[in-house]
Scaffold this motif. Structure first.
Motif, mmCIF file in Angstrom:
data_model
loop_
_atom_site.group_PDB
_atom_site.id
_atom_site.type_symbol
_atom_site.label_atom_id
_atom_site.label_comp_id
_atom_site.label_asym_id
_atom_site.label_seq_id
_atom_site.Cartn_x
_atom_site.Cartn_y
_atom_site.Cartn_z
ATOM 1 N N LEU A 113 0.567 -1.310 -0.139
ATOM 2 C CA LEU A 113 -0.068 -0.226 -0.249
ATOM 3 C C LEU A 113 0.609 1.507 -0.280
ATOM 4 O O LEU A 113 0.197 2.501 0.342
ATOM 5 C CB LEU A 113 -1.010 0.299 1.524
ATOM 6 N N ALA A 114 2.535 1.371 0.054
ATOM 7 C CA ALA A 114 3.035 2.487 0.136
ATOM 8 C C ALA A 114 2.789 3.450 -0.470
ATOM 9 O O ALA A 114 2.809 4.695 -0.430
ATOM 10 C CB ALA A 114 4.273 2.087 -0.007
ATOM 11 N N ALA A 115 2.589 2.586 -1.802
ATOM 12 C CA ALA A 115 2.357 3.459 -3.728
ATOM 13 C C ALA A 115 1.244 4.132 -3.801
ATOM 14 O O ALA A 115 0.762 5.587 -3.989
ATOM 15 C CB ALA A 115 2.515 3.040 -4.410
ATOM 16 N N LEU A 116 0.508 4.102 -2.422
ATOM 17 C CA LEU A 116 -0.950 4.455 -2.769
ATOM 18 C C LEU A 116 -1.963 5.120 -1.193
ATOM 19 O O LEU A 116 -1.867 6.057 -0.578
ATOM 20 C CB LEU A 116 -2.367 2.697 -2.727
ATOM 21 N N ALA A 117 -0.208 5.330 -0.671
ATOM 22 C CA ALA A 117 -0.334 6.181 0.962
ATOM 23 C C ALA A 117 -0.813 7.523 0.920
ATOM 24 O O ALA A 117 -1.644 7.798 2.581
ATOM 25 C CB ALA A 117 1.215 6.019 1.644
ATOM 26 N N ASP A 118 -0.815 7.880 -0.258
ATOM 27 C CA ASP A 118 -1.474 9.718 -0.001
ATOM 28 C C ASP A 118 -2.968 9.327 -0.522
ATOM 29 O O ASP A 118 -3.776 10.424 -0.748
ATOM 30 C CB ASP A 118 0.001 10.700 -0.530
ATOM 31 N N ALA A 119 -3.429 8.090 -0.970
ATOM 32 C CA ALA A 119 -4.741 8.609 -1.932
ATOM 33 C C ALA A 119 -5.628 8.168 -0.903
ATOM 34 O O ALA A 119 -5.583 7.956 0.110
ATOM 35 C CB ALA A 119 -4.799 7.244 -3.237
ATOM 36 N N LYS A 120 -6.612 8.807 -1.623
ATOM 37 C CA LYS A 120 -7.954 8.500 -0.479
ATOM 38 C C LYS A 120 -8.790 7.172 -0.776
ATOM 39 O O LYS A 120 -8.968 6.881 -1.929
ATOM 40 C CB LYS A 120 -9.070 10.087 -0.746
ATOM 41 N N PRO A 121 -9.737 7.604 0.373
ATOM 42 C CA PRO A 121 -10.322 5.925 -0.098
ATOM 43 C C PRO A 121 -11.036 6.132 -1.095
ATOM 44 O O PRO A 121 -11.213 4.742 -2.062
ATOM 45 C CB PRO A 121 -11.067 5.524 0.912
ATOM 46 N N ARG A 122 -11.788 6.468 -1.681
ATOM 47 C CA ARG A 122 -12.602 7.174 -2.891
ATOM 48 C C ARG A 122 -12.380 6.379 -3.947
ATOM 49 O O ARG A 122 -12.372 6.249 -5.423
ATOM 50 C CB ARG A 122 -13.652 8.268 -3.172
ATOM 51 N N GLU A 123 -10.723 6.684 -4.654
ATOM 52 C CA GLU A 123 -9.721 6.165 -5.243
ATOM 53 C C GLU A 123 -8.524 5.607 -5.549
ATOM 54 O O GLU A 123 -8.834 4.773 -6.597
ATOM 55 C CB GLU A 123 -8.851 7.466 -5.244
ATOM 56 N N LEU A 124 -9.841 4.001 -4.592
ATOM 57 C CA LEU A 124 -9.273 3.362 -4.779
ATOM 58 C C LEU A 124 -10.082 1.882 -5.410
ATOM 59 O O LEU A 124 -11.143 1.988 -5.531
ATOM 60 C CB LEU A 124 -8.805 2.637 -2.895
ATOM 61 N N SER A 125 -9.766 0.669 -5.488
ATOM 62 C CA SER A 125 -9.990 -0.308 -6.203
ATOM 63 C C SER A 125 -10.495 -1.388 -4.760
ATOM 64 O O SER A 125 -10.617 -0.840 -4.195
ATOM 65 C CB SER A 125 -9.467 -1.507 -6.906
ATOM 66 N N GLY A 126 -12.212 -2.033 -5.407
ATOM 67 C CA GLY A 126 -12.599 -2.665 -3.744
ATOM 68 C C GLY A 126 -11.038 -3.464 -3.188
ATOM 69 O O GLY A 126 -11.388 -3.463 -2.020
ATOM 70 N N GLY A 127 -10.572 -4.479 -4.567
ATOM 71 C CA GLY A 127 -9.133 -5.252 -3.522
ATOM 72 C C GLY A 127 -8.342 -4.420 -2.391
ATOM 73 O O GLY A 127 -8.045 -4.737 -1.760
ATOM 74 N N GLU A 128 -8.193 -3.122 -2.969
ATOM 75 C CA GLU A 128 -7.376 -2.655 -2.460
ATOM 76 C C GLU A 128 -7.708 -1.588 -1.572
ATOM 77 O O GLU A 128 -7.118 -1.695 -0.043
ATOM 78 C CB GLU A 128 -6.766 -0.549 -3.313
ATOM 79 N N ARG A 129 -9.223 -1.269 -1.285
ATOM 80 C CA ARG A 129 -9.963 -0.380 0.006
ATOM 81 C C ARG A 129 -9.896 -1.629 1.371
ATOM 82 O O ARG A 129 -9.727 -1.778 2.373
ATOM 83 C CB ARG A 129 -11.188 -0.690 -0.706
ATOM 84 N N GLN A 130 -10.072 -3.002 0.886
ATOM 85 C CA GLN A 130 -10.244 -4.162 1.062
ATOM 86 C C GLN A 130 -8.602 -4.169 2.469
ATOM 87 O O GLN A 130 -8.678 -4.622 3.412
ATOM 88 C CB GLN A 130 -9.991 -4.917 1.239
ATOM 89 N N ARG A 131 -7.563 -4.481 1.364
ATOM 90 C CA ARG A 131 -6.205 -4.214 2.410
ATOM 91 C C ARG A 131 -6.176 -3.499 3.545
ATOM 92 O O ARG A 131 -5.326 -3.652 4.027
ATOM 93 C CB ARG A 131 -5.155 -3.944 0.583
ATOM 94 N N VAL A 132 -7.117 -1.609 3.101
ATOM 95 C CA VAL A 132 -6.231 -1.127 3.898
ATOM 96 C C VAL A 132 -7.054 -1.283 5.314
ATOM 97 O O VAL A 132 -6.532 -0.902 6.049
ATOM 98 C CB VAL A 132 -6.882 0.627 2.865
ATOM 99 N N ALA A 133 -7.950 -2.001 4.863
ATOM 100 C CA ALA A 133 -8.801 -1.727 5.596
ATOM 101 C C ALA A 133 -8.519 -3.084 6.791
ATOM 102 O O ALA A 133 -8.161 -2.553 7.710
ATOM 103 C CB ALA A 133 -10.157 -2.769 5.597
ATOM 104 N N LEU A 134 -7.822 -4.175 6.612
ATOM 105 C CA LEU A 134 -6.640 -5.280 6.780
ATOM 106 C C LEU A 134 -5.510 -4.426 7.430
ATOM 107 O O LEU A 134 -5.087 -4.548 9.310
ATOM 108 C CB LEU A 134 -6.601 -5.854 5.771
ATOM 109 N N ALA A 135 -5.109 -3.335 6.470
ATOM 110 C CA ALA A 135 -4.381 -2.930 7.335
ATOM 111 C C ALA A 135 -3.960 -1.964 8.721
ATOM 112 O O ALA A 135 -3.691 -2.460 9.747
ATOM 113 C CB ALA A 135 -3.392 -2.185 6.117
#
Lengths: 352, 274
Positions: A113-135
């Protein structure tokens, strides 16, 4: 981390959810139809709903109604992944993950998720959101991990991929983990033990293989993906049991049963042919192919009352088509019989 | 027949829009823009502007400080009589301004319910600047409160729960999650309340009077000027139209993350399996 022990009751409008479980460092999945109280169990462990009974984790008592102990959610060491992830929409990925504890650069890196660190949740795909939630849930290094339908919000394509990722991650999780799912396959992939929850009660708890091999009741069988055929059973002189279906067809099994009973056959035990084969299988049911659904390199075919799972290769070789005839065959030795005691069979199993 | 019906619909719509716009346009069309801007330099206008800005700024700060936690409580707690409370706080919306004025006098006036207690403390509210603030608060609060309650109610319950499982107590959860997520709605409510507050007339003139430089706000100045210097009244009117238009535009431009209310992959679809 120490084990999670729970023995709790939550009052709900239609029924009480009552459950006792003990988890070591392992993943246990709770499966069941929606509204069975699965999420309620997770919320009770997290302290988000009022419950009675006892909950303890890592040697700490979180709930003990008899002694007036009921810790607030923020004082329980849980990490929870919500069904639709509940990411804070106003915070970046980094600040979401660091909400519970600062300094999570390593975790962000580890989960890609390092490359996505500055993104807002609405910019993420479903799978990325899931990983953020898990992290985010893992960041404070909780004593217990709770996942509420972690794959339900994903589309079919992402789902298989994320399921694999999650499986690896949970295998390395060094804490008791409780997953809720309505899908037996997801549960079987992620968990070492699966508990079937129906109307707030545990019907069966065991390894996925145990549930498939000896389901406690027709509901558990249908949940694990089996064909469940109801009928009336009687012994025959050959030593087999014959189950007469309402349509008049007969199914033979090496199991014993008498009176109202159900036959349980797994789709991968059913073979298909165009005409009735001359083979050792005791059971042949002819019918029209109602549907053909490709699942990877396999095809799930619906013939009469049965679902058969065959290779895509065989399906092509037989020239199966929807609306065409086919004969489904399965062995008496692959046919489990369960006597049906009526009241313990739920009204409607989930669709398969 | 169909064409006649549609022509009728268009005619009604045109009439309604024209009727609503005409008085606003008339303010700008009666005299030249240079005259309008020139008249704004009048002492009366400047005094009224200062009084309006000061009283409304105090009122909005009080409203945000007390109203926001109150709205959060009303939105997140279920208790007996909650519906009644929510209805009661909307009462000033439908109350005639004159009734608000007489009510404020009856409550805080010299001979009012709290008047003698305030007297002991050496506070005389009526016809003071504090009275203007109270009048503005009374009529503007419902606009903020109802919008703020709705804004907090629309915050996904899972976000609050997620914050709690991440070691945030109720106060931290309010400050770090509920408040920022509801901020678009809160801002809209504050803008509505501010718009209502700067236009407040009836309750103010009864409870605070119209003393130049002390309690005379812009709307009161229009009333005081329209038979003395109509152009000054027009200029104040034009100023208030511009301020209102800006507030309206602000309301129509929500904050970026407020555009998609839910961040689930299915948009607004949410299961209610609990």
């Amino acid at each position: 981390m120490g084990p999670l022990r729970l023995d709790l009751t939550v009052r709900r409008r239609s029924f009480d959810v009552a459950l006792a479980l003990a988890l070591e460092r392992e993943t246990v999945a709770l499966v069941g139809p929606s509204g069975a109280g699965k999420s309620t169990v997770l919320r009770a462990v997290a302290g988000l709903v009022q419950a009675r009974g006892r909950v303890s984790a890592a040697g700490e008592t979180w709930l003990d109604s008899e002694h007036g102990v009921d810790l607030a959610p923020e004082r329980r060491s849980v990490g929870m992944v919500f069904q639709e992830y509940a990411l804070f929409p106003h915070l970046s990925v980094r600040r979401n993950v660091e909400f519970g504890r600062k300094g999570q650069a390593g975790l962000l890196e580890r989960l890609g998720l390092a490359a996505l660190a500055d993104a807002k949740p609405r910019e993420l795909s479903g799978g990325e959101r899931q990983r953020v939630a898990l992290a985010r849930a893992l960041a404070p290094d909780p004593a217990v991990l709770l996942l509420d339908e972690p794959l339900a919000a994903l589309d079919a394509h992402t789902r298989a991929e994320i399921r694999g990722e999650l499986q690896l991650l949970l295998r390395n999780a060094e804490r008791p983990t409780l997953v809720v799912s309505h899908d037996f396959e997801d549960a079987a992939t992620l968990a070492t033990r699966v508990g079937v929850l129906v109307e707030g009660r545990l019907r069966q708890l065991g390894s996925p293989a145990e549930l498939v091999a000896s389901p406690a009741d027709p509901f558990v069988a249908s949940l694990t993906g089996a064909n469940v055929l109801r009928g009336r059973a009687r012994a025959t002189i050959t030593g087999l049991t014959e189950l007469e279906l309402p349509t008049g067809e007969l199914i033979r099994s090496t199991d014993r049963a008498e009176g109202d009973a159900v036959a349980i056959v797994y789709p991968w035990e059913v073979t298909l042919s165009r005409t009735e084969p001359d083979d050792s299988a005791q059971n042949h049911i002819g019918g029209i192919v109602a549907s053909l659904v490709p699942v990877g390199n396999r095809v799930r075919a619906r013939v009469g009352p049965l679902t058969a799972e065959i290779t895509a290769d065989s399906s092509e070789r037989l020239g199966l088509r929807v609306g065409g005839p086919a004969v489904a065959s399965f062995k008496a030795t692959a046919t489990r019989l369960l006597s049906q005691s009526g009241d313990d069979y739920p009204p409607k199993p989930p669709s398969l | 027949m169909r064409r006649a019906f549609h022509a009728g619909l268009w005619a009604c719509a045109a009439l309604a829009v024209a009727f609503l716009l005409l008085p606003v346009l008339a303010i700008f069309l009666r005299v030249t823009p240079t005259t309008l801007v020139g008249e704004l330099n009048d002492r009366v206008v400047l005094d009224a502007l200062v009084v309006t800005a000061k009283t409304n700024a105090i009122a909005i700060v009080l409203l945000l400080v007390v109203g926001t936690p109150a709205a959060y409580l009303l939105a997140s707690t279920r208790f007996r009589g909650r519906a009644l409370v929510l209805t009661l706080i909307e009462l000033p919306l439908v109350l005639p301004p004159a009734v608000a004025g007489i009510g404020l006098l009856a409550a805080f006036g010299r001979a009012g319910l709290l008047g003698s207690s305030l007297d002991v403390l050496g506070v005389a509210l009526p016809f003071s600047q504090a009275a203007v603030v109270l009048a503005v608060l009374f009529v503007a609060s419902p606009f903020y409160l109802r919008t703020a309650v709705a804004a907090f109610e629309s915050v996904d319950r899972d976000l609050i729960d997620a914050a709690r499982t991440l070691r945030a107590g109720p106060a931290r959860t309010f400050a770090l999650v509920a408040l920022p997520v509801a901020s678009a709605g809160l801002g809209a409510g504050a803008a509505l309340a501010f718009a209502r507050g700067i236009g407040e007339f009836g309750a103010t003139i009864m409870f605070a009077g119209s003393v130049r430089g002390a309690t005379q706000t812009l709307p009161l100045a229009i009333y005081a000027q329209f038979d003395q210097n109509f152009d000054v009244a027009l200029a104040i009117g034009a100023l208030l139209v511009v301020v209102s238009a800006v507030l309206l535009l602000l309301l129509k431009l929500p904050l970026p993350w407020a555009r998609s209310a839910s961040i689930s992959p299915f948009g607004a679809v949410r299961s209610t399996s609990r």
